[in-house]
Write a protein that holds these residues in place. Structure first.
Motif, PDB file in Angstrom:
ATOM      1  N   LYS A  68      -7.723  -1.173   8.087  1.00 54.48           N
ATOM      2  CA  LYS A  68      -8.819  -2.018   7.615  1.00 54.48           C
ATOM      3  C   LYS A  68     -10.040  -1.173   7.256  1.00 54.48           C
ATOM      4  O   LYS A  68     -10.186  -0.040   7.745  1.00 54.48           O
ATOM      5  CB  LYS A  68      -9.175  -3.055   8.685  1.00 54.48           C
ATOM      6  CG  LYS A  68      -8.034  -4.036   8.960  1.00 54.48           C
ATOM      7  CD  LYS A  68      -8.414  -5.066  10.016  1.00 54.48           C
ATOM      8  CE  LYS A  68      -7.260  -6.048  10.239  1.00 54.48           C
ATOM      9  NZ  LYS A  68      -7.575  -7.055  11.293  1.00 54.48           N
ATOM     10  N   ARG A  76      -8.975  -1.501  -3.502  1.00 53.87           N
ATOM     11  CA  ARG A  76      -9.123  -2.840  -4.078  1.00 53.87           C
ATOM     12  C   ARG A  76      -8.780  -2.846  -5.562  1.00 53.87           C
ATOM     13  O   ARG A  76      -8.121  -3.760  -6.056  1.00 53.87           O
ATOM     14  CB  ARG A  76     -10.548  -3.348  -3.852  1.00 53.87           C
ATOM     15  CG  ARG A  76     -10.798  -3.820  -2.421  1.00 53.87           C
ATOM     16  CD  ARG A  76     -12.237  -4.221  -2.227  1.00 53.87           C
ATOM     17  NE  ARG A  76     -12.448  -4.795  -0.886  1.00 53.87           N
ATOM     18  CZ  ARG A  76     -13.612  -4.826  -0.254  1.00 53.87           C
ATOM     19  NH1 ARG A  76     -14.687  -4.322  -0.849  1.00 53.87           N
ATOM     20  NH2 ARG A  76     -13.701  -5.362   0.944  1.00 53.87           N
ATOM     21  N   GLN A 115      -5.036  -2.518  -5.873  1.00 56.51           N
ATOM     22  CA  GLN A 115      -4.374  -3.779  -5.528  1.00 56.51           C
ATOM     23  C   GLN A 115      -4.460  -4.777  -6.682  1.00 56.51           C
ATOM     24  O   GLN A 115      -3.481  -5.458  -6.998  1.00 56.51           O
ATOM     25  CB  GLN A 115      -5.011  -4.363  -4.257  1.00 56.51           C
ATOM     26  CG  GLN A 115      -4.650  -3.603  -2.987  1.00 56.51           C
ATOM     27  CD  GLN A 115      -5.449  -4.079  -1.784  1.00 56.51           C
ATOM     28  OE1 GLN A 115      -6.629  -4.412  -1.898  1.00 56.51           O
ATOM     29  NE2 GLN A 115      -4.807  -4.120  -0.630  1.00 56.51           N
ATOM     30  N   LYS A 122      -3.344  -9.021  -3.623  1.00 58.78           N
ATOM     31  CA  LYS A 122      -4.645  -9.548  -3.233  1.00 58.78           C
ATOM     32  C   LYS A 122      -5.591  -8.374  -2.984  1.00 58.78           C
ATOM     33  O   LYS A 122      -5.318  -7.518  -2.137  1.00 58.78           O
ATOM     34  CB  LYS A 122      -4.515 -10.390  -1.965  1.00 58.78           C
ATOM     35  CG  LYS A 122      -5.826 -11.008  -1.497  1.00 58.78           C
ATOM     36  CD  LYS A 122      -5.610 -11.794  -0.210  1.00 58.78           C
ATOM     37  CE  LYS A 122      -6.928 -12.376   0.296  1.00 58.78           C
ATOM     38  NZ  LYS A 122      -6.739 -13.098   1.566  1.00 58.78           N
ATOM     39  N   ASP A 138      -7.931  -7.150  -1.190  1.00 56.98           N
ATOM     40  CA  ASP A 138      -8.724  -7.282   0.030  1.00 56.98           C
ATOM     41  C   ASP A 138      -9.106  -5.943   0.650  1.00 56.98           C
ATOM     42  O   ASP A 138      -9.832  -5.890   1.639  1.00 56.98           O
ATOM     43  CB  ASP A 138      -7.979  -8.139   1.061  1.00 56.98           C
ATOM     44  CG  ASP A 138      -6.583  -7.599   1.390  1.00 56.98           C
ATOM     45  OD1 ASP A 138      -6.285  -6.447   0.996  1.00 56.98           O
ATOM     46  OD2 ASP A 138      -5.790  -8.327   2.013  1.00 56.98           O
ATOM     47  N   ILE A 187      -7.325  -4.013   2.362  1.00 58.70           N
ATOM     48  CA  ILE A 187      -6.553  -3.714   3.575  1.00 58.70           C
ATOM     49  C   ILE A 187      -5.261  -2.992   3.188  1.00 58.70           C
ATOM     50  O   ILE A 187      -4.502  -3.479   2.351  1.00 58.70           O
ATOM     51  CB  ILE A 187      -6.236  -5.007   4.355  1.00 58.70           C
ATOM     52  CG1 ILE A 187      -7.540  -5.674   4.828  1.00 58.70           C
ATOM     53  CG2 ILE A 187      -5.323  -4.719   5.537  1.00 58.70           C
ATOM     54  CD1 ILE A 187      -7.339  -7.049   5.441  1.00 58.70           C
TER      55      ILE A 187
END
Length: 428
Positions: free
Chosen positions: A118, A158, A161, A167, A169, A171
């Motif tokens: 994270k 991000r 992704q 998504k 996010d 992560i």
């Protein structure tokens, strides 16, 4: 001949069977000709692998070459001479052999273990993740330091992704690591495919030319055998790929109009009404929608007219923010050039038509400036580039075009690094 074939891994052809069915002269001759053709023109025929492939290819007289090699008693030397002799091919060959000799990886390079990473976390996998992000152009090598998941890396993840349909996010879970993790098998396959693509090309290309790498979305301008310019381009998105063409630029078009192709007209414009046409300086003309010259024109302020049957050309664009994107496969098939006016100025100067070009630009009307000599353009597709240390790095395969070549070379399907971009405007 057998000695040469046993060493064919130097060309990434170790998984291709050129075998003869017997020791009869006809079978051995056929084997020699098949291997020679693979080295000289490629083991696979790109015109059969792709709907469109018109980049010029070599065509040596292999029968005469084999006869001369047998007379000279140097079959091995003749085979070696047929493959590309340039430095890039040699570097790819060396990298392929290193991977072939390396012990097989028992685990993924970036382990998929534990909890997802994270933002702000500290994780021993971060340096490897950052290196892969740098290879894919999302960060600079200088950002690939330390084991903390920093804001720069978060922004890069991000963006990655979003490009790959996940998504965004930030992560780093198993899905993101699947994109970043590339095995030695994947690398060796990509390098062998890259060597095959080089075998398709003329051994002595025109000294003055423009090469567009569709996979990397970059243009390189060669003048008299030297690279004089390189810049970003926007190329076709995965559903409307820019084809692999050999097609010359024969004129510059100042203040171009754009006749909207039927496919774009019917899918994206015809139902938008007269207000949309007026706002975008478009008019109906003889049953076609035509966009008038000006800053809103989808071709921008310059078009580089090319000779081909596919309505593919280079041009300017008003959608400048697209050049800041990492994955630039976002057009309907034509090639949009970063700072196209600056590039047109460069070509006009080099071709001795700068005054004519300035006059054409100043007119404000669509005006054609013919070049005294055509400039060859090659639309190529290379997923392996070289870093500052001349080491090959495997980039993404946005069109999924490596698969069919890899299969022809005897490789199993590899991991595809493919983008999901989607054209963001109606331009060509």
């Amino acid at each position: 001949m057998r000695k040469a074939l046993e060493a064919r891994a130097v060309h990434g052809l170790d998984k291709v069977d050129f075998g003869a069915t017997s020791n009869a002269d006809a079978d051995l001759t056929g084997q020699a000709m098949r291997y020679a053709a693979a080295l000289a023109r490629g083991a696979a025929d790109p015109t059969k692998l792709y709907d469109v492939y018109t980049v010029p290819r070599p065509s040596p007289d292999l029968k005469a070459g084999l006869a001369n090699a047998l007379r000279a008693g140097d079959l091995t030397g003749w085979f070696a001479s047929l493959a590309p002799q340039d430095a890039n091919y040699k570097k790819l060959s060396d990298a392929y052999l290193r991977l072939l000799r390396a012990p097989a990886q028992s685990v993924a390079e970036i382990p998929v273990m534990g909890e997802a990473i994270k933002p702000g976390a500290v994780d021993p996998r971060i340096p490897a993740i950052a290196r892969e992000l740098a290879i894919l152009d999302y960060v600079t090598p200088e950002d690939a330091q330390g084991d903390r998941y920093t804001p720069k890396l978060i922004t890069a993840v991000r963006q990655m992704q979003a490009d790959y349909g996940m998504k965004p996010d930030g992560i780093i879970g198993s899905e993101a690591l699947a994109i970043l993790n590339m095995s030695d098998v994947d690398r060796s396959r990509a390098i062998a495919v890259s060597m095959e693509r080089l075998r398709w090309l003329e051994r002595t290309p025109p000294a003055t030319r423009i090469d567009v790498n569709l996979a990397a979305a970059r243009l390189t301008y060669w003048r008299d055998g030297k690279i004089v310019d390189s810049r970003k381009v926007i190329v076709g998105e995965p559903d409307t790929e820019t084809p692999q063409l050999g097609s010359p630029i024969f004129r510059l078009v100042a203040n171009p109009t754009w006749t909207v192709p039927r496919s774009i007209q019917e899918k994206e414009i015809v139902n938008k009404g007269s207000g949309y046409l007026k706002a975008n300086n478009m008019v109906w003309k003889d049953g076609w929608i035509v966009q008038q010259p000006g800053p809103k024109n989808s071709l921008g302020l310059v078009k580089f007219d090319m000779q081909n049957d596919h309505a593919i050309y280079l041009h300017d664009t008003p959608a400048k923010p697209l050049f800041a994107m990492v994955q630039r496969q976002r057009s309907h098939g034509c090639v949009r050039v970063e700072d196209a006016l600056g590039f047109a100025e460069m070509l006009a100067k080099d071709e001795g038509v700068l005054d004519e070009w300035h006059t054409a630009r100043a007119s404000g009307r669509e005006t054609f400036v013919k070049l005294p000599g055509q400039i060859p353009v090659r639309m190529l597709y290379q997923t392996v580039l070289f870093d500052g240390a001349d080491e090959p790095i495997v980039r993404n395969d946005p069109y999924g075009w490596d698969d069919r070549i890899g299969a022809a070379l005897g490789f199993k399907a590899g991991k595809a690094l493919r983008v999901q971009s989607g054209a963001v405007d109606v331009g060509p």
